[in-house]
Enzyme design. Sequence first.
Site, PDB file in Angstrom:
ATOM      1  N   ILE A   6      -9.761  -3.005   9.177  1.00 23.36           N
ATOM      2  CA  ILE A   6      -9.050  -3.233   7.767  1.00 23.36           C
ATOM      3  C   ILE A   6      -8.401  -1.772   7.329  1.00 23.36           C
ATOM      4  O   ILE A   6      -8.744  -0.772   7.183  1.00 23.36           O
ATOM      5  CB  ILE A   6      -9.883  -3.751   6.834  1.00 23.36           C
ATOM      6  CG1 ILE A   6     -10.976  -5.048   7.408  1.00 23.36           C
ATOM      7  CG2 ILE A   6      -9.293  -3.949   5.433  1.00 23.36           C
ATOM      8  CD1 ILE A   6     -12.204  -5.070   6.317  1.00 23.36           C
ATOM      9  N   ASN A  87      -3.561  -4.233   5.499  1.00 23.43           N
ATOM     10  CA  ASN A  87      -3.790  -4.746   3.874  1.00 23.43           C
ATOM     11  C   ASN A  87      -3.121  -3.516   3.259  1.00 23.43           C
ATOM     12  O   ASN A  87      -2.554  -3.848   2.283  1.00 23.43           O
ATOM     13  CB  ASN A  87      -5.144  -4.868   3.584  1.00 23.43           C
ATOM     14  CG  ASN A  87      -5.593  -4.665   2.163  1.00 23.43           C
ATOM     15  OD1 ASN A  87      -5.127  -5.388   1.381  1.00 23.43           O
ATOM     16  ND2 ASN A  87      -5.980  -3.462   1.892  1.00 23.43           N
ATOM     17  N   TYR A 154       9.808  -1.976  -2.140  1.00 20.13           N
ATOM     18  CA  TYR A 154       8.877  -2.956  -2.164  1.00 20.13           C
ATOM     19  C   TYR A 154       9.017  -4.343  -1.535  1.00 20.13           C
ATOM     20  O   TYR A 154       8.630  -4.786  -0.465  1.00 20.13           O
ATOM     21  CB  TYR A 154       8.015  -2.793  -3.150  1.00 20.13           C
ATOM     22  CG  TYR A 154       6.553  -3.482  -3.176  1.00 20.13           C
ATOM     23  CD1 TYR A 154       5.539  -3.087  -2.384  1.00 20.13           C
ATOM     24  CD2 TYR A 154       6.361  -4.779  -3.826  1.00 20.13           C
ATOM     25  CE1 TYR A 154       4.237  -3.891  -2.457  1.00 20.13           C
ATOM     26  CE2 TYR A 154       5.121  -5.343  -3.798  1.00 20.13           C
ATOM     27  CZ  TYR A 154       4.217  -5.144  -3.226  1.00 20.13           C
ATOM     28  OH  TYR A 154       3.039  -5.716  -2.962  1.00 20.13           O
ATOM     29  N   LYS A 158       8.167  -5.840   2.133  1.00 15.95           N
ATOM     30  CA  LYS A 158       7.392  -7.054   2.292  1.00 15.95           C
ATOM     31  C   LYS A 158       8.041  -8.163   3.052  1.00 15.95           C
ATOM     32  O   LYS A 158       7.526  -9.222   3.719  1.00 15.95           O
ATOM     33  CB  LYS A 158       6.772  -7.474   1.058  1.00 15.95           C
ATOM     34  CG  LYS A 158       5.855  -6.488   0.354  1.00 15.95           C
ATOM     35  CD  LYS A 158       4.572  -6.406   1.106  1.00 15.95           C
ATOM     36  CE  LYS A 158       3.541  -5.626   0.426  1.00 15.95           C
ATOM     37  NZ  LYS A 158       2.160  -5.508   1.325  1.00 15.95           N
ATOM     38  N   THR A 191      -5.955  -4.620  -9.513  1.00 17.51           N
ATOM     39  CA  THR A 191      -6.300  -3.341  -8.754  1.00 17.51           C
ATOM     40  C   THR A 191      -5.586  -2.198  -9.216  1.00 17.51           C
ATOM     41  O   THR A 191      -4.851  -2.386  -9.815  1.00 17.51           O
ATOM     42  CB  THR A 191      -6.088  -3.734  -7.164  1.00 17.51           C
ATOM     43  OG1 THR A 191      -4.508  -3.833  -7.319  1.00 17.51           O
ATOM     44  CG2 THR A 191      -6.744  -4.651  -6.619  1.00 17.51           C
TER      45      THR A 191
HETATM   46  N1  LIG Z   1      -2.419  -5.576  -6.551  1.00 20.94           N
HETATM   47  C1  LIG Z   1      -1.529  -6.965  -6.793  1.00 20.94           C
HETATM   48  O1  LIG Z   1      -1.354  -7.506  -7.575  1.00 20.94           O
HETATM   49  C2  LIG Z   1      -0.802  -6.994  -5.443  1.00 20.94           C
HETATM   50  C3  LIG Z   1      -0.169  -8.211  -5.490  1.00 20.94           C
HETATM   51  C4  LIG Z   1       0.667  -8.977  -4.281  1.00 20.94           C
HETATM   52  C5  LIG Z   1       0.172  -8.025  -3.246  1.00 20.94           C
HETATM   53  N2  LIG Z   1      -0.703  -7.119  -2.967  1.00 20.94           N
HETATM   54  C6  LIG Z   1      -0.823  -6.348  -1.597  1.00 20.94           C
HETATM   55  O2  LIG Z   1      -2.133  -6.363  -1.309  1.00 20.94           O
HETATM   56  C7  LIG Z   1      -2.521  -5.287  -0.752  1.00 20.94           C
HETATM   57  C8  LIG Z   1      -3.606  -4.517  -0.973  1.00 20.94           C
HETATM   58  O3  LIG Z   1      -3.299  -3.698  -2.605  1.00 20.94           O
HETATM   59  P1  LIG Z   1      -4.057  -3.302  -3.547  1.00 20.94           P
HETATM   60  O4  LIG Z   1      -3.752  -4.120  -5.116  1.00 20.94           O
HETATM   61  O5  LIG Z   1      -5.678  -3.615  -3.226  1.00 20.94           O
HETATM   62  O6  LIG Z   1      -3.820  -1.970  -3.850  1.00 20.94           O
HETATM   63  P2  LIG Z   1      -4.601  -0.607  -4.196  1.00 20.94           P
HETATM   64  O7  LIG Z   1      -5.796  -0.826  -5.026  1.00 20.94           O
HETATM   65  O8  LIG Z   1      -3.639   0.304  -4.487  1.00 20.94           O
HETATM   66  O9  LIG Z   1      -5.023  -0.137  -2.801  1.00 20.94           O
HETATM   67  C9  LIG Z   1      -4.153   0.348  -1.691  1.00 20.94           C
HETATM   68  C10 LIG Z   1      -5.013   0.728  -0.351  1.00 20.94           C
HETATM   69  O10 LIG Z   1      -4.091   1.344   0.432  1.00 20.94           O
HETATM   70  C11 LIG Z   1      -4.232   2.382   1.068  1.00 20.94           C
HETATM   71  N3  LIG Z   1      -3.035   3.250   1.349  1.00 20.94           N
HETATM   72  C12 LIG Z   1      -2.136   3.509   0.335  1.00 20.94           C
HETATM   73  N4  LIG Z   1      -1.230   4.229   0.998  1.00 20.94           N
HETATM   74  C13 LIG Z   1      -1.661   4.667   2.157  1.00 20.94           C
HETATM   75  C14 LIG Z   1      -1.372   5.616   3.207  1.00 20.94           C
HETATM   76  N5  LIG Z   1      -0.213   6.400   3.234  1.00 20.94           N
HETATM   77  N6  LIG Z   1      -2.295   5.607   4.281  1.00 20.94           N
HETATM   78  C15 LIG Z   1      -3.345   4.946   4.463  1.00 20.94           C
HETATM   79  N7  LIG Z   1      -3.755   4.116   3.371  1.00 20.94           N
HETATM   80  C16 LIG Z   1      -3.010   3.923   2.199  1.00 20.94           C
HETATM   81  C17 LIG Z   1      -5.222   2.897   0.035  1.00 20.94           C
HETATM   82  O11 LIG Z   1      -6.109   3.838   0.714  1.00 20.94           O
HETATM   83  P3  LIG Z   1      -6.208   5.557   0.475  1.00 20.94           P
HETATM   84  O12 LIG Z   1      -5.485   5.746  -0.738  1.00 20.94           O
HETATM   85  O13 LIG Z   1      -7.611   5.746   0.457  1.00 20.94           O
HETATM   86  O14 LIG Z   1      -5.417   6.180   1.570  1.00 20.94           O
HETATM   87  C18 LIG Z   1      -5.893   1.826  -0.588  1.00 20.94           C
HETATM   88  O15 LIG Z   1      -7.115   1.551   0.062  1.00 20.94           O
HETATM   89  C19 LIG Z   1      -1.028  -4.271  -0.505  1.00 20.94           C
HETATM   90  O16 LIG Z   1      -0.522  -4.708   0.654  1.00 20.94           O
HETATM   91  C20 LIG Z   1      -0.385  -4.893  -1.579  1.00 20.94           C
HETATM   92  O17 LIG Z   1       1.132  -4.636  -1.482  1.00 20.94           O
HETATM   93  C21 LIG Z   1      -1.166  -6.583  -4.293  1.00 20.94           C
END
Ligand SMILES: NC(=O)c1ccc[n+]([C@@H]2O[C@H](COP(=O)([O-])OP(=O)(O)OC[C@H]3O[C@@H](n4cnc5c(N)ncnc54)[C@H](OP(=O)(O)O)[C@@H]3O)[C@@H](O)[C@H]2O)c1
Length: 252
Positions: A6, A87, A154, A158, A191
């Site tokens: 993951i 993810n 973004y 995607k 998140t």
């Molecule tokens: N939240 C929403 O409403 C939403 C809606 C649609 C889609 N999504 C998608 O859902 C997925 C998860 O998003 P989330 O909302 O859980 O976001 P989040 O809380 O911001 O978490 C993002 C995760 O990605 C990792 N990450 C970011 N940049 C990185 C890098 N350069 N290298 C390694 N890891 C990196 C972060 O880990 P570290 O910072 O520890 O590296 C963190 O674990 C994403 O693909 C997002 O586009 C989210």
Amino acid sequence: MKYAVITGASRGLGEAIAKRLIQEQIAVISVSRTENEELKKLAITNDLYYQHYSCNLSLEKEVQEVFMEISHRIFLKNPEEILLFNNAGMIEPIHTVGELDQTPILRNIKVNLVAPILITNIFLKKASITNSSIQIVNISSGAATRAIEGWSVYCSAKAGLNMFTQTTALEQAELKTKNKIITFSPGIMDTKMQETIRSSSKESFKDLEIFKEYKENGKLLSADLVAGALVDLVLCGKAESGRTYHISDLIN
Ligand SMILES: NC(=O)c1ccc[n+]([C@@H]2O[C@H](COP(=O)([O-])OP(=O)(O)OC[C@H]3O[C@@H](n4cnc5c(N)ncnc54)[C@H](OP(=O)(O)O)[C@@H]3O)[C@@H](O)[C@H]2O)c1
């Protein structure tokens, strides 16, 4: 034994997916820049294999090295099945085109699109020379198919991820492998990514007030609920390769 890899398991949706998989007695390999200590403790409590790899997914050389190592180690274990969740993601830069800086544009495309392509390529290559099968879930977004002002990079990344998934699924079907690849659109979740969106400016993001209202009116989905529905889909074995699943397809 099943193994799950993951990306972005340090928080948000990735953390919720990892927790749910550990509860299902599936070994977890987490990849992100920071480690989530709670996940490690949960795996120890459940007497399960757990390993964290630190990797900055915007650095393609690091991605290649870390995932070659991970795939080598997992495939050696002759796993019953491998689950790969691409993810990790980032929303920034949030700006109108013309106001964007080069470095954040490239970082976004590398994390959201290039890294999942590199990782999938490494894993499918390894799978083709072993007997293990893989299910790959690429976490997409409604923004892949809906243009949102301020989110051009973004949305583009995607959309590219959706097309990469569909193309890979066609190839795997033609090759008659057991591997599956899907995209999953998780809806709007509570998140850190949403915090980043709410902290952007009205000048760069036209829908800022709408997103603030989602939070104020309790409209954001919990990551645990979304992860639970996704993991149920993946573990039931009925996911159709090449398809995009929306959270609304899985919960009422
Ligand atoms: N939240 C929403 O409403 C939403 C809606 C649609 C889609 N999504 C998608 O859902 C997925 C998860 O998003 P989330 O909302 O859980 O976001 P989040 O809380 O911001 O978490 C993002 C995760 O990605 C990792 N990450 C970011 N940049 C990185 C890098 N350069 N290298 C390694 N890891 C990196 C972060 O880990 P570290 O910072 O520890 O590296 C963190 O674990 C994403 O693909 C997002 O586009 C989210």
